[in-house]
Design a protein around this motif. Sequence first.
Motif, PDB file in Angstrom:
ATOM      1  N   LEU A  17      24.571  -9.083  -6.779  1.00 19.75           N
ATOM      2  CA  LEU A  17      25.661  -9.873  -6.192  1.00 19.75           C
ATOM      3  C   LEU A  17      26.910  -9.021  -6.052  1.00 19.75           C
ATOM      4  O   LEU A  17      27.105  -8.058  -6.792  1.00 19.75           O
ATOM      5  N   SER A  19      28.101 -12.364   3.442  1.00 18.92           N
ATOM      6  CA  SER A  19      26.965 -11.715   4.092  1.00 18.92           C
ATOM      7  C   SER A  19      25.741 -11.730   3.211  1.00 18.92           C
ATOM      8  O   SER A  19      25.829 -11.831   1.987  1.00 18.92           O
ATOM      9  N   VAL A  20      24.588 -11.639   3.860  1.00 18.68           N
ATOM     10  CA  VAL A  20      23.310 -11.435   3.179  1.00 18.68           C
ATOM     11  C   VAL A  20      22.807 -10.066   3.612  1.00 18.68           C
ATOM     12  O   VAL A  20      22.810  -9.740   4.810  1.00 18.68           O
ATOM     13  N   LEU A  63      29.931 -17.472   1.698  1.00 22.77           N
ATOM     14  CA  LEU A  63      28.952 -16.393   1.595  1.00 22.77           C
ATOM     15  C   LEU A  63      29.256 -15.439   2.741  1.00 22.77           C
ATOM     16  O   LEU A  63      28.941 -15.714   3.892  1.00 22.77           O
ATOM     17  N   PHE A 122      15.622 -12.703  -5.785  1.00 19.62           N
ATOM     18  CA  PHE A 122      15.831 -13.320  -4.492  1.00 19.62           C
ATOM     19  C   PHE A 122      14.501 -13.797  -3.925  1.00 19.62           C
ATOM     20  O   PHE A 122      13.465 -13.176  -4.130  1.00 19.62           O
ATOM     21  N   GLN A 128      20.885  -8.299  -1.455  1.00 25.38           N
ATOM     22  CA  GLN A 128      22.197  -8.599  -2.027  1.00 25.38           C
ATOM     23  C   GLN A 128      22.836  -9.791  -1.326  1.00 25.38           C
ATOM     24  O   GLN A 128      22.671  -9.978  -0.118  1.00 25.38           O
ATOM     25  N   LEU A 129      23.548 -10.600  -2.109  1.00 25.52           N
ATOM     26  CA  LEU A 129      24.425 -11.628  -1.570  1.00 25.52           C
ATOM     27  C   LEU A 129      25.862 -11.190  -1.830  1.00 25.52           C
ATOM     28  O   LEU A 129      26.215 -10.850  -2.962  1.00 25.52           O
ATOM     29  N   ILE A 159      23.488 -22.257  -1.831  1.00 26.69           N
ATOM     30  CA  ILE A 159      22.677 -21.351  -2.622  1.00 26.69           C
ATOM     31  C   ILE A 159      21.691 -22.236  -3.384  1.00 26.69           C
ATOM     32  O   ILE A 159      22.092 -23.074  -4.191  1.00 26.69           O
ATOM     33  N   THR A 175      28.070 -16.770   8.399  1.00 24.04           N
ATOM     34  CA  THR A 175      27.817 -15.606   7.549  1.00 24.04           C
ATOM     35  C   THR A 175      27.371 -14.441   8.417  1.00 24.04           C
ATOM     36  O   THR A 175      27.121 -14.599   9.624  1.00 24.04           O
ATOM     37  N   LEU A 203      15.401 -17.025   2.940  1.00 19.42           N
ATOM     38  CA  LEU A 203      16.525 -17.548   3.708  1.00 19.42           C
ATOM     39  C   LEU A 203      16.056 -18.684   4.604  1.00 19.42           C
ATOM     40  O   LEU A 203      14.944 -18.641   5.141  1.00 19.42           O
ATOM     41  N   LEU A 241      15.297  -9.323   0.842  1.00 18.36           N
ATOM     42  CA  LEU A 241      16.677  -9.673   0.559  1.00 18.36           C
ATOM     43  C   LEU A 241      17.167  -8.876  -0.645  1.00 18.36           C
ATOM     44  O   LEU A 241      16.569  -8.932  -1.718  1.00 18.36           O
ATOM     45  N   ALA A 261      20.397 -19.853   1.082  1.00 22.48           N
ATOM     46  CA  ALA A 261      19.759 -18.660   0.524  1.00 22.48           C
ATOM     47  C   ALA A 261      19.132 -19.072  -0.791  1.00 22.48           C
ATOM     48  O   ALA A 261      19.742 -19.797  -1.583  1.00 22.48           O
TER      49      ALA A 261
END
Length: 252
Positions: free
Chosen positions: A110, A10-11, A8, A197, A66-67, A180, A51, A200, A64, A135
Amino acid sequence: MSRMISQLDSVVVGVNDLSAATADYAALTGSQAQEVAFRGGSSVSFQLANTCLRLVETSERQGLKQLVFGCPDLDSARRRLPNVGIEIIDEASDDGFLALNPETTRSVNLALTAARETESRDLPSAGALSGLDHAVVASGDGDFTSALLSGRLQLDMRLDLTNENWDARLMFFRCGDLIIEVYQPLSKPLGPERDRFFGLSWRTDNIEATHSELTERGFDVSEIRTGRRPGTQVCTVRDKTHGVPTLILGRD
């Protein structure tokens, strides 16, 4: 055969006040912020061990957004994704970044980017966050979400657990050294065609020190309690997270 996704990367969290959110997340993570451009706009990032937490300013609802997954072979992914029913948004993509159409990923945003090496980092304090643990995606239909994550995106499903006492079905998909998590409520189900979403969960090597440091910095933090995962303790951060439900997890 190697999997399409290895980490992953980034968040991405959308915030209404970038300056205030930067100060809050610097205090939360115990890390220094870096101003880095992201997809043509300004952003602030916090690089943790496994991450990157990225803040971007938005006039929409905070939370949140985007992943972004790390992919060892982006060209291969670019060819594969349309064949498994996932559309790439060409105008939002380039040679190093693939934005996926949420209409083909159960409404969650995503993206894929080129995988990169992560470096071990010395923590600035005993209570600084050591990385992301999981996440969470809330699902209206766990079977369809599992087909997306495991079948089409090739994440490794590790557990599918329904617990009436928790009023939830929980599914866990390995992504690098984090998870995830898919959360499907039982008594108040979401619409079956859409996911969203949720939140976290961050890791700490010393949850007592983290709890103490966050309290000293003015956060509203719950008492430390036994976690659902055996051998863990958790606490909830109840404010200054800018729309992101946030849990801190440590091991006994």
